[in-house]
Design a protein around this motif. Sequence first.
Motif, short mmCIF file in Angstrom:
data_model
loop_
_atom_site.label_atom_id
_atom_site.label_comp_id
_atom_site.label_asym_id
_atom_site.label_seq_id
_atom_site.Cartn_x
_atom_site.Cartn_y
_atom_site.Cartn_z
N SER A 99 -39.94 6.10 19.35
CA SER A 99 -41.37 7.05 18.84
C SER A 99 -41.34 7.62 20.18
O SER A 99 -41.06 9.39 19.95
N THR A 118 -43.38 8.49 13.93
CA THR A 118 -44.27 8.50 12.58
C THR A 118 -44.72 9.09 11.75
O THR A 118 -44.76 8.63 10.32
N SER A 122 -45.02 6.82 9.31
CA SER A 122 -46.26 5.93 8.52
C SER A 122 -46.80 6.75 6.93
O SER A 122 -45.84 6.76 6.25
N LEU A 151 -46.13 1.33 14.31
CA LEU A 151 -46.13 2.56 14.52
C LEU A 151 -47.45 2.73 14.81
O LEU A 151 -48.45 2.84 14.67
#
Length: 306
Positions: A99, A118, A122, A151
Amino acid sequence: MTERSGQANDATGGPVPTTPVCYRHPDRETYIRCTRCDRPICPQCMREASVGHQCPECVNEGRRSVRPARTAFGGGVAGREGYVTKTLIALNVLVMLLSLASAPNAGAVLFKGSTPLTDWGSVIGLARFADGTIGGVADGQWYRLVTAMFLHYGVVHLLLNMWGLWVLGRALEAVLGPLRFLALYLIAGLGGNVAVYLFSAPNQPSAGASTAIFGLFAAIFVIMRRLGRDTSAIVPILVINLIFTFTVPNISVAGHLGGLVTGALIALVLAYAPRLRRNLFQAAGGAILLVALLGLVLVRTAMLTG
């Protein structure tokens, strides 16, 4: 079975004693016998036993007849090593590194903020992104319900969740076994993300392992009660985490409560399944819970796209 024991006759007709030979190696003389079947065995075929020696066949037969050790809930005792917990932590750390690597300025999002990864993984119900595209779970991106639990928004977010996973995960994995613990973790995390999808604003992103961690909180309470152990130390920690959930900004209330409820439900299935058909009941209970979560996702998708 080959064995040259007993007596033979010499040229005069008198008895001549012979030496027993190994049943697997007829060219090797031996006076050692298997303590279980009494067959002669040479040093190469000897297997240490609690008393004396056994032949390879008797050893293999004994292994097949011994049932593998199980925990109180039917899991394997390999869970005492915590391999699944350690693997999950390593996976979360690896995803955090990926990430940060995906961000143009990793230093700016090291402790807080989103990254391209993300944004991709997400939980988002349905939203228009900066490039003008529309996406989210309702648009067919169901993978977000799973990827979001791996995440995190910054290193602090990751460390807090990994500490909870380390403390709770090892204890639960030891008592449930690796497979059942992994199912608990994933189903609780999925349930928390489904709750985010159901009750949060469609354009509000959410990520983190806390959905699964709250499921572990509920599960350890259920498991300890089932084993008749003291849970007084667990309740205050759970209450403190719930207070933080409702008072600290930018925390997904729906995700935490969804994970808590889902974790409690799957823990009840694992803990109270009848012993005679425990595996069947546990598998069926987990499957029913997954189907229920799927149904809720379909209902929410119809509401957002209808």
